[in-house]
Scaffold this motif. Structure first.
Motif, PDB file in Angstrom:
ATOM      1  N   GLY A  83       3.271   4.825  -8.546  1.00  0.00           N
ATOM      2  CA  GLY A  83       2.195   3.895  -8.286  1.00  0.00           C
ATOM      3  C   GLY A  83       2.144   3.488  -6.827  1.00  0.00           C
ATOM      4  N   THR A  84       1.504   2.329  -6.592  1.00  0.00           N
ATOM      5  CA  THR A  84       1.292   1.815  -5.245  1.00  0.00           C
ATOM      6  C   THR A  84       1.810   0.383  -5.152  1.00  0.00           C
ATOM      7  OG1 THR A  84      -0.714   3.160  -5.058  1.00  0.00           O
ATOM      8  CG2 THR A  84      -0.438   1.386  -3.473  1.00  0.00           C
ATOM      9  N   VAL A  85       2.514   0.071  -4.072  1.00  0.00           N
ATOM     10  CA  VAL A  85       3.043  -1.274  -3.860  1.00  0.00           C
ATOM     11  C   VAL A  85       1.889  -2.222  -3.554  1.00  0.00           C
ATOM     12  CG1 VAL A  85       4.522  -2.721  -2.436  1.00  0.00           C
ATOM     13  CG2 VAL A  85       5.243  -0.390  -3.025  1.00  0.00           C
ATOM     14  N   ARG A  86       1.775  -3.298  -4.343  1.00  0.00           N
ATOM     15  CA  ARG A  86       0.704  -4.270  -4.157  1.00  0.00           C
ATOM     16  C   ARG A  86       1.203  -5.661  -3.795  1.00  0.00           C
ATOM     17  NH1 ARG A  86      -3.221  -0.822  -3.219  1.00  0.00           N
ATOM     18  NH2 ARG A  86      -3.914   0.392  -5.030  1.00  0.00           N
ATOM     19  N   PHE A  87       2.506  -5.916  -3.993  1.00  0.00           N
ATOM     20  CA  PHE A  87       3.041  -7.255  -3.726  1.00  0.00           C
ATOM     21  C   PHE A  87       4.524  -7.142  -3.396  1.00  0.00           C
ATOM     22  CE2 PHE A  87       5.468 -10.887  -5.247  1.00  0.00           C
ATOM     23  CZ  PHE A  87       4.835 -11.958  -4.629  1.00  0.00           C
ATOM     24  N   VAL A  88       4.976  -7.917  -2.409  1.00  0.00           N
ATOM     25  CA  VAL A  88       6.398  -8.017  -2.079  1.00  0.00           C
ATOM     26  C   VAL A  88       6.680  -9.466  -1.706  1.00  0.00           C
ATOM     27  CG1 VAL A  88       8.267  -7.250  -0.571  1.00  0.00           C
ATOM     28  CG2 VAL A  88       6.448  -5.650  -1.166  1.00  0.00           C
ATOM     29  N   GLY A  89       7.590 -10.111  -2.428  1.00  0.00           N
ATOM     30  CA  GLY A  89       7.908 -11.484  -2.075  1.00  0.00           C
ATOM     31  C   GLY A  89       8.513 -12.276  -3.213  1.00  0.00           C
TER      32      GLY A  89
ATOM     33  N   LYS B 211      -1.551 -15.283 -10.499  1.00  0.00           N
ATOM     34  CA  LYS B 211      -2.026 -13.979 -10.061  1.00  0.00           C
ATOM     35  C   LYS B 211      -1.353 -13.617  -8.730  1.00  0.00           C
ATOM     36  CE  LYS B 211      -5.193 -11.755 -11.360  1.00  0.00           C
ATOM     37  NZ  LYS B 211      -5.303 -10.574 -12.256  1.00  0.00           N
ATOM     38  N   TYR B 212      -0.542 -12.527  -8.747  1.00  0.00           N
ATOM     39  CA  TYR B 212       0.132 -12.063  -7.537  1.00  0.00           C
ATOM     40  C   TYR B 212      -0.625 -10.905  -6.892  1.00  0.00           C
ATOM     41  CZ  TYR B 212       3.954 -14.939  -9.259  1.00  0.00           C
ATOM     42  OH  TYR B 212       4.709 -15.993  -9.693  1.00  0.00           O
ATOM     43  N   PHE B 213      -1.300 -10.093  -7.726  1.00  0.00           N
ATOM     44  CA  PHE B 213      -2.188  -9.046  -7.222  1.00  0.00           C
ATOM     45  C   PHE B 213      -3.083  -8.634  -8.377  1.00  0.00           C
ATOM     46  CE2 PHE B 213      -0.357  -5.281  -9.278  1.00  0.00           C
ATOM     47  CZ  PHE B 213       0.913  -5.716  -9.599  1.00  0.00           C
TER      48      PHE B 213
ATOM     49  N   GLN C 200      11.695   3.541  -5.182  1.00  0.00           N
ATOM     50  CA  GLN C 200      11.854   4.325  -3.963  1.00  0.00           C
ATOM     51  C   GLN C 200      10.479   4.561  -3.359  1.00  0.00           C
ATOM     52  OE1 GLN C 200      13.787   8.070  -4.560  1.00  0.00           O
ATOM     53  NE2 GLN C 200      13.624   8.717  -2.444  1.00  0.00           N
ATOM     54  N   VAL C 201      10.363   4.259  -2.069  1.00  0.00           N
ATOM     55  CA  VAL C 201       9.111   4.457  -1.356  1.00  0.00           C
ATOM     56  C   VAL C 201       9.109   5.852  -0.725  1.00  0.00           C
ATOM     57  CG1 VAL C 201       7.719   3.684   0.606  1.00  0.00           C
ATOM     58  CG2 VAL C 201       8.786   2.005  -0.898  1.00  0.00           C
ATOM     59  N   GLY C 202       7.977   6.530  -0.820  1.00  0.00           N
ATOM     60  CA  GLY C 202       7.902   7.861  -0.240  1.00  0.00           C
ATOM     61  C   GLY C 202       6.577   8.518  -0.537  1.00  0.00           C
ATOM     62  N   ASP C 203       6.505   9.822  -0.323  1.00  0.00           N
ATOM     63  CA  ASP C 203       5.283  10.592  -0.546  1.00  0.00           C
ATOM     64  C   ASP C 203       5.264  11.067  -1.995  1.00  0.00           C
ATOM     65  OD1 ASP C 203       3.905  13.732   0.731  1.00  0.00           O
ATOM     66  OD2 ASP C 203       2.995  12.052  -0.348  1.00  0.00           O
TER      67      ASP C 203
ATOM     68  N   GLY D 219       0.793  -1.223   0.000  1.00  0.00           N
ATOM     69  CA  GLY D 219       0.000   0.000   0.000  1.00  0.00           C
ATOM     70  C   GLY D 219       0.821   1.266   0.000  1.00  0.00           C
ATOM     71  N   ALA D 220       2.155   1.141   0.085  1.00  0.00           N
ATOM     72  CA  ALA D 220       3.014   2.327   0.109  1.00  0.00           C
ATOM     73  C   ALA D 220       3.080   2.962  -1.278  1.00  0.00           C
ATOM     74  CB  ALA D 220       4.411   1.969   0.586  1.00  0.00           C
ATOM     75  N   ARG D 221       3.149   4.271  -1.330  1.00  0.00           N
ATOM     76  CA  ARG D 221       3.363   4.980  -2.589  1.00  0.00           C
ATOM     77  C   ARG D 221       4.832   4.849  -2.974  1.00  0.00           C
ATOM     78  NH1 ARG D 221       0.067   6.098  -6.235  1.00  0.00           N
ATOM     79  NH2 ARG D 221       1.205   7.983  -6.796  1.00  0.00           N
ATOM     80  N   CYS D 222       5.096   4.766  -4.255  1.00  0.00           N
ATOM     81  CA  CYS D 222       6.481   4.571  -4.693  1.00  0.00           C
ATOM     82  C   CYS D 222       6.683   5.180  -6.069  1.00  0.00           C
ATOM     83  CB  CYS D 222       6.832   3.082  -4.711  1.00  0.00           C
ATOM     84  SG  CYS D 222       5.908   2.132  -5.951  1.00  0.00           S
ATOM     85  N   GLU D 223       7.958   5.249  -6.444  1.00  0.00           N
ATOM     86  CA  GLU D 223       8.343   5.721  -7.772  1.00  0.00           C
ATOM     87  C   GLU D 223       9.403   4.780  -8.310  1.00  0.00           C
ATOM     88  OE1 GLU D 223      10.776   9.500  -9.173  1.00  0.00           O
ATOM     89  OE2 GLU D 223       8.666  10.023  -8.833  1.00  0.00           O
TER      90      GLU D 223
END
Length: 234
Positions: A163-169, A200-202, A218-221, A147-151
């Motif tokens: 965009g938005t992080v939807r999957f990590v793994g 399907k991962y997300f 990079q995660v951030g605002d 759910g984190a915002r990223c670039e």
């Protein structure tokens, strides 16, 4: 207020989806198409197809004074912009590499160079040149919340892939294992809908999903930006 038409624009050097007000004239459309395709208005011949692979056109926008609605255009039809005088505008030559002289070097000559990627890997013991005990590296862990915002990094200056992080793994694709990050882009500039190889991962809209390595984002605002993919007149 009429609803804008979603149309695919195709030319020898470009292909994109755009939106247009059906009340604009063909001449106004061609003025916009010049900015997209690089083909001057006077040299444009705009042919309508139902799909990119359709064998026959369904019409031609041949009257500059008529409005788009006159031709009964439908969403997701294809406007193929032909250049009637390519010798002036060099249309298609930017993507034609058949006449580009290729630089070739033998394997022996490449191995002897000291400024090559191969030489760099040998000097720094990277990849297949790494010591055996270093090849079994510990699993990489990342702290990227869903759910984190990223670039995501981009090679195009000034072009932000947000965009938005939807999957990590871990995933079933890719070589070498490791962690992948699934991102849902704000605009359809991705490669998938969150699925790869039938897994399907997300979930996200088509062409909005992408998988990248953690070091590429990079995660951030990062607020949502308008990339100008729509070209709509109100």
């Amino acid at each position: 207020m009429s609803r804008a038409l979603s149309l695919f624009i195709s030319s020898p050097d470009t292909h994109s989806e755009r939106r247009f007000d059906p009340h604009i004239t063909v001449l106004q459309l061609k003025t916009k198409l010049e900015l997209i395709t690089g083909i001057p208005v006077d040299n444009q011949r705009v042919v309508v197809y139902d799909a990119d692979d359709a064998p026959q056109p369904v019409g031609t926008l041949d009257d500059d004074e008529k409005q788009l609605g006159f031709y009964g255009l439908r969403d997701f039809q294809v406007l193929k912009v032909e250049d009637t005088n390519p010798s002036v505008t060099f249309t298609g030559q930017l993507t034609d590499v058949s006449k580009v002289e290729k630089f070739e070097i033998s394997d022996e000559q490449y191995a002897a160079r000291q400024d090559s990627v191969l030489a760099y890997k040998q000097r720094h013991k990277v990849g297949r040149f790494a010591p055996k005990e270093e090849s079994a590296a510990a699993p990489v862990t990342v702290d990227i919340p869903l759910g984190a915002r990223c670039e995501v990094e981009s090679s195009e200056e000034g072009f932000h892939k947000r965009g938005t992080v939807r999957f990590v793994g871990q995933t079933q694709f890719g070589t070498g294992g490791g962690v992948w990050v699934g991102v849902e882009y704000d605009e359809p500039i991705g490669k998938n809908d969150g699925s790869v190889g039938g897994v399907k991962y997300f979930s996200c809209p088509p062409k909005c999903g992408v998988f990248v390595r953690p070091e590429r984002l990079q995660v951030g605002d990062f607020p949502v930006e308008d990339l100008g993919l729509d070209d709509e007149e109100m």
